[in-house]
Enzyme design. Sequence first.
Site, mmCIF file in Angstrom:
data_model
loop_
_atom_site.group_PDB
_atom_site.id
_atom_site.type_symbol
_atom_site.label_atom_id
_atom_site.label_comp_id
_atom_site.label_asym_id
_atom_site.label_seq_id
_atom_site.Cartn_x
_atom_site.Cartn_y
_atom_site.Cartn_z
ATOM 1 N N ARG A 234 0.872 -1.302 -0.100
ATOM 2 C CA ARG A 234 -0.071 -0.039 -0.091
ATOM 3 C C ARG A 234 0.744 1.356 0.008
ATOM 4 N NH1 ARG A 234 -3.209 -3.196 2.902
ATOM 5 N NH2 ARG A 234 -4.790 -3.980 1.849
ATOM 6 N N LYS B 237 3.378 12.157 -10.534
ATOM 7 C CA LYS B 237 2.431 11.218 -11.326
ATOM 8 C C LYS B 237 3.339 10.092 -11.274
ATOM 9 C CE LYS B 237 -0.079 14.277 -14.173
ATOM 10 N NZ LYS B 237 -0.404 14.556 -15.567
ATOM 11 N N GLU C 118 10.962 20.472 -23.428
ATOM 12 C CA GLU C 118 9.920 20.384 -22.306
ATOM 13 C C GLU C 118 10.444 21.529 -21.587
ATOM 14 O OE1 GLU C 118 7.227 19.060 -21.274
ATOM 15 O OE2 GLU C 118 7.214 16.911 -22.248
ATOM 16 N N LYS D 275 7.706 23.955 -12.924
ATOM 17 C CA LYS D 275 7.060 22.800 -12.588
ATOM 18 C C LYS D 275 6.348 22.544 -11.035
ATOM 19 C CE LYS D 275 5.654 18.217 -13.369
ATOM 20 N NZ LYS D 275 5.707 17.011 -14.248
ATOM 21 N N GLU E 16 -4.263 17.853 -11.215
ATOM 22 C CA GLU E 16 -4.542 18.283 -12.739
ATOM 23 C C GLU E 16 -5.856 18.650 -12.815
ATOM 24 O OE1 GLU E 16 -3.935 16.538 -16.919
ATOM 25 O OE2 GLU E 16 -1.920 16.406 -15.608
ATOM 26 N N ARG F 265 -2.623 23.016 -13.384
ATOM 27 C CA ARG F 265 -1.529 21.903 -13.846
ATOM 28 C C ARG F 265 -1.846 21.627 -15.317
ATOM 29 N NH1 ARG F 265 0.685 17.054 -10.102
ATOM 30 N NH2 ARG F 265 1.985 16.020 -11.823
ATOM 31 N N ASN G 223 0.175 20.701 -20.258
ATOM 32 C CA ASN G 223 0.104 20.099 -21.444
ATOM 33 C C ASN G 223 0.079 20.854 -22.700
ATOM 34 O OD1 ASN G 223 -0.557 17.494 -20.085
ATOM 35 N ND2 ASN G 223 -2.636 18.041 -19.591
ATOM 36 N N HIS H 264 0.932 19.201 -25.849
ATOM 37 C CA HIS H 264 0.853 17.886 -25.898
ATOM 38 C C HIS H 264 -0.265 17.104 -26.544
ATOM 39 C CE1 HIS H 264 3.796 18.386 -23.076
ATOM 40 N NE2 HIS H 264 3.798 17.081 -22.577
ATOM 41 N N HIS I 162 1.172 14.400 -28.770
ATOM 42 C CA HIS I 162 1.051 12.867 -28.562
ATOM 43 C C HIS I 162 0.522 12.328 -29.718
ATOM 44 C CE1 HIS I 162 0.457 13.291 -23.946
ATOM 45 N NE2 HIS I 162 1.518 12.775 -24.295
ATOM 46 N N HIS J 255 9.660 12.353 -27.377
ATOM 47 C CA HIS J 255 8.400 13.005 -26.794
ATOM 48 C C HIS J 255 8.561 14.512 -26.765
ATOM 49 C CE1 HIS J 255 5.151 13.908 -23.803
ATOM 50 N NE2 HIS J 255 6.127 14.898 -23.282
HETATM 51 N N1 LIG Z 1 5.303 11.095 -14.304
HETATM 52 C C1 LIG Z 1 5.364 12.427 -15.191
HETATM 53 O O1 LIG Z 1 4.899 13.103 -14.792
HETATM 54 C C2 LIG Z 1 5.811 12.279 -16.595
HETATM 55 C C3 LIG Z 1 6.003 13.330 -17.384
HETATM 56 C C4 LIG Z 1 6.674 13.485 -18.517
HETATM 57 C C5 LIG Z 1 7.117 12.316 -19.117
HETATM 58 N N2 LIG Z 1 6.788 11.058 -18.401
HETATM 59 C C6 LIG Z 1 7.578 9.764 -18.916
HETATM 60 O O2 LIG Z 1 8.735 9.764 -19.043
HETATM 61 C C7 LIG Z 1 9.024 8.791 -20.057
HETATM 62 C C8 LIG Z 1 10.261 9.360 -20.888
HETATM 63 O O3 LIG Z 1 11.315 9.588 -20.000
HETATM 64 P P1 LIG Z 1 12.783 9.943 -20.715
HETATM 65 O O4 LIG Z 1 12.741 10.967 -21.715
HETATM 66 O O5 LIG Z 1 13.642 10.093 -19.601
HETATM 67 O O6 LIG Z 1 13.048 8.435 -21.282
HETATM 68 P P2 LIG Z 1 13.603 7.102 -20.928
HETATM 69 O O7 LIG Z 1 13.588 6.849 -19.568
HETATM 70 O O8 LIG Z 1 13.255 5.918 -21.687
HETATM 71 O O9 LIG Z 1 15.277 7.328 -21.232
HETATM 72 C C9 LIG Z 1 15.724 7.821 -22.392
HETATM 73 C C10 LIG Z 1 17.084 6.771 -22.667
HETATM 74 O O10 LIG Z 1 18.003 7.383 -22.041
HETATM 75 C C11 LIG Z 1 18.910 6.264 -21.353
HETATM 76 N N3 LIG Z 1 19.534 7.294 -20.132
HETATM 77 C C12 LIG Z 1 18.883 7.417 -19.096
HETATM 78 N N4 LIG Z 1 19.726 8.396 -18.462
HETATM 79 C C13 LIG Z 1 20.850 8.331 -19.218
HETATM 80 C C14 LIG Z 1 22.244 8.996 -18.941
HETATM 81 N N5 LIG Z 1 22.542 9.779 -17.810
HETATM 82 N N6 LIG Z 1 23.199 8.487 -19.703
HETATM 83 C C15 LIG Z 1 22.923 8.079 -21.035
HETATM 84 N N7 LIG Z 1 21.806 7.502 -21.210
HETATM 85 C C16 LIG Z 1 20.768 7.431 -20.380
HETATM 86 C C17 LIG Z 1 17.753 5.495 -20.815
HETATM 87 O O11 LIG Z 1 18.492 4.316 -20.490
HETATM 88 C C18 LIG Z 1 16.871 5.370 -22.137
HETATM 89 O O12 LIG Z 1 17.623 4.546 -23.098
HETATM 90 C C19 LIG Z 1 8.186 8.462 -20.821
HETATM 91 O O13 LIG Z 1 7.430 7.185 -20.430
HETATM 92 C C20 LIG Z 1 7.038 9.485 -20.247
HETATM 93 O O14 LIG Z 1 5.420 8.943 -20.351
HETATM 94 C C21 LIG Z 1 6.462 11.120 -17.064
HETATM 95 ZN ZN LIG Z 2 5.485 16.098 -21.892
#
Ligand SMILES: NC(=O)c1ccc[n+]([C@@H]2O[C@H](COP(=O)([O-])OP(=O)(O)OC[C@H]3O[C@@H](n4cnc5c(N)ncnc54)[C@H](O)[C@@H]3O)[C@@H](O)[C@H]2O)c1
Ligand SMILES: [Zn+2]
Length: 357
Positions: free
Chosen positions: A116, A138, A180, A222, A232, A236, A240, A243, A247, A260
């Site tokens: 939990r 999130k 972003e 943020k 949201e 918040r 978007n 987006h 998306h 992204h």
């Molecule tokens: N929770 C939220 O509020 C929120 C907001 C925006 C995005 N997201 C999510 O985040 C995800 C995207 O995150 P991301 O862009 O970090 O992608 P990711 O986590 O897939 O990382 C991208 C690549 O970079 C590599 N990597 C990570 N750190 C590294 C480093 N320091 N050096 C070299 N390589 C490295 C990873 O292994 C991966 O291959 C999506 O799933 C999206 O939905 C969540």
């Molecule tokens: Zn985003």
Amino acid sequence: MVPLLTIRHATGAYPVYFGRGFLSRLGELVEPRGQAFVVTSPNLRERYGYPVASSFPAPLPLIEIEEGEARKTLATVESLVSALLEAGARRDSMILAVGGGVVGDTSGFAASILLRGIDLVQIPTTLLAQVDSSIGGKVGVNHAKGKNLIGSFHHPRAVVVDPSTLDSLHDQDFLSGLFEALKGGVVGDPELFERITNAPGALLARDRETIDEVIRRKIGVKASIVGADEREGGIRRLLNYGHTIGHALEAAAGYEGITHGEGVAWGMIGANAIALARGVLPRSEATRIESAILALKPAPLRALTREDVLAAAAHDKKNRLGKRVMVLPRRIGECTVVEDVAEHELAHGIDAVLASQ
Ligand SMILES: NC(=O)c1ccc[n+]([C@@H]2O[C@H](COP(=O)([O-])OP(=O)(O)OC[C@H]3O[C@@H](n4cnc5c(N)ncnc54)[C@H](O)[C@@H]3O)[C@@H](O)[C@H]2O)c1
Ligand SMILES: [Zn+2]
């Protein structure tokens, strides 16, 4: 250590620490109540997982989860939960999530449901995770029917941002985070927008001072938005911006050849076209935003048609009772949520994107 800032929420508050070299000083920054576990992915283990694990007086156990958006699933959560339970996780245990948004979202979701809810510390290693996904609580995973359809809110105990991890990041992932950050400027911080527009070359060349300032400011945007609106319901939603069409572009491209952040960048151009046509955004502001985006050189979109993108947009989980919700800018630093975007307006926005590259 003094945090960069503190984020308050309904049930508490957490610090965001920011500093080069903080990764190997985690043990000084957080105090687990019980056993803590480092969760990371195989290609981050050596460089970032171990330094975090060994920064504690007794080195922490490290658990790996699989890499990539396609593995951000309930199946990965289940195997992580199993590994944690087998390793003796209890109610007072803590997950230290070391990685990009995929690792943060997946292990954060596991932390939110295991027993939990156990403690979570986010240690983001991509620019996107540092300026966006690690902050705000999130967490979640994807479903075959769409991205991020399964999730919850689970605030971390702390977020630790060490921008030196960005040195090893691939250019396309770095750029994704920059877009972003630029979005954050248009949504709520004209000064951040200026900093990015004044120095696209320094940013793309990863000048440390410039990057650090951009990260700090974007975290500030943020934090102030999620601090005012945890779930949201209100402002918040401004985050978007870019987006809706972004998306849809990502989905229409099958999540290939587009990050992204690039989707968001093109999506901002589309939202601007709609805002221009409605007369809520001056053309001079739209031009400044578009120039800022193009100066950072997003990869051109693959051959997509307006119909492909419209079809992908029909699945947007933010549509409300058939009405389309979108964020439109009024000027740099001020955006507004509108809930009545018509199909022909969306098509106009998509046309503008396809014509602008
Ligand atoms: N929770 C939220 O509020 C929120 C907001 C925006 C995005 N997201 C999510 O985040 C995800 C995207 O995150 P991301 O862009 O970090 O992608 P990711 O986590 O897939 O990382 C991208 C690549 O970079 C590599 N990597 C990570 N750190 C590294 C480093 N320091 N050096 C070299 N390589 C490295 C990873 O292994 C991966 O291959 C999506 O799933 C999206 O939905 C969540
Ligand atoms: Zn985003």
